[in-house]
Design an enzyme around this catalytic site. Structure first.
Site, short mmCIF file in Angstrom:
data_model
loop_
_atom_site.label_atom_id
_atom_site.label_comp_id
_atom_site.label_asym_id
_atom_site.label_seq_id
_atom_site.Cartn_x
_atom_site.Cartn_y
_atom_site.Cartn_z
N LEU A 105 70.77 51.91 45.20
CA LEU A 105 69.59 51.71 44.36
C LEU A 105 68.90 53.07 44.28
CD1 LEU A 105 68.09 48.34 45.70
CD2 LEU A 105 69.36 48.70 43.59
N ASP A 106 68.25 53.35 43.16
CA ASP A 106 67.52 54.62 43.04
C ASP A 106 66.40 54.66 44.08
OD1 ASP A 106 69.08 55.12 40.83
OD2 ASP A 106 67.61 54.29 39.43
N HIS A 107 65.91 55.85 44.35
CA HIS A 107 64.88 55.97 45.40
C HIS A 107 63.63 55.15 45.06
CE1 HIS A 107 61.74 58.53 43.66
NE2 HIS A 107 62.71 58.99 42.90
N HIS A 188 71.99 54.61 37.20
CA HIS A 188 70.70 54.38 36.51
C HIS A 188 70.85 53.39 35.35
CE1 HIS A 188 68.90 57.48 38.83
NE2 HIS A 188 69.16 58.51 38.07
N LYS A 191 67.69 51.57 33.75
CA LYS A 191 66.76 52.55 33.17
C LYS A 191 67.36 53.16 31.90
CE LYS A 191 64.83 53.68 37.67
NZ LYS A 191 64.94 54.57 38.80
#
Ligand code: URA
Length: 238
Positions: A105-107, A188, A191
């Site tokens: 998962l992205d930060h 991503h 997004k």
């Protein structure tokens, strides 16, 4: 069923090198059934074994399967660069037994993150062939429209992706909140899909993987739990 010497058991559970584990035992820091075990060569049946180290209770596990409610500002990478790594939210034994995030998962993405030291589980969960649905709740900058939902369901073209990517489910929860279900796990992806459809994702949370719901685990942000067999079976459900 397998009987192993206590120093090897401790090493397999992430308590350090064999030498260090022997020292723990010789120093009287390890007990089983309330009795200190001082002999490093004593053997124990590992199935169902419960033991304490420095007075903290542990259960022998051949592998660990963990669900973490990931907070923002933690990186999934093994060598985090700008934020602490998600492993820092778990007991240090887990890093020593090579527990890793299943996918990333992205930060700034929060929510359900699986972690394990079982290579075949990690591989199976990450395999694009299995089409495991992942549910995200995205908060957007611009108000949502039926047209955007339609675009995401029909598929949007992302840079570097040969074919358009589509959501399997996409529905508005609110003027700025969208539930989106994906079966792939591209970089991503949520997004980029929202950007390709002309909006911008300002917050993202993963709420489900397969049939496993984060809410059902009742984990505060930053907390984790072991997943039992029944919960792991849910992961394969669509
Ligand atoms: N999609 C994203 O854009 N980010 C994530 O962390 C997960 C899915």
């Amino acid at each position: 069923m397998s009987k192993l010497p206590l120093d090897r058991i401790l090493q397999s559970q992430g308590f350090g090198t064999r030498k260090w584990c022997r020292e723990l035992i010789e120093d009287g820091e390890v007990s089983i059934g309330g009795e200190t075990v001082g002999d490093t060569r004593s053997t124990f049946e590992t199935d169902g074994l419960e033991f304490s180290v420095y007075g903290e209770p542990w259960q022998y596990r051949e592998h660990v399967y963990i669900a973490l409610n990931k907070p923002a500002d933690y990186e999934c990478s093994r060598k985090p660069s700008h934020h602490p790594g998600v492993l820092s939210l778990l007991p240090e034994q887990f890093a020593l037994r090579d527990v890793q995030p299943v996918g990333r998962l992205d930060h700034d993405t929060t929510g359900l993150l699986l972690m394990s030291d079982d290579g075949s589980f990690i591989h199976a969960q990450s395999s694009p062939k299995r089409h495991i649905p992942k549910v995200y709740v995205a908060t957007t900058h611009e108000p949502l429209t039926p047209r955007l939902v339609e675009q995401l369901l029909n598929g949007v073209k992302l840079h570097d992706e040969p074919a358009p990517l589509a959501a399997v489910v996409c529905r508005m929860l609110d003027t700025h909140q969208l539930e989106i279900v994906l079966e792939q796990g591209k970089y991503h992806q949520v997004k980029r899909m929202l950007a390709a459809a002309g909006n911008h994702c300002v917050a993202l949370r993963r709420t489900e993987i397969g049939g496993l719901k984060l809410d059902a685990l009742d984990l505060p942000e930053g907390a984790w739990c072991y997943l039992d067999e029944a919960q792991r079976a849910l992961l394969a459900q669509s």
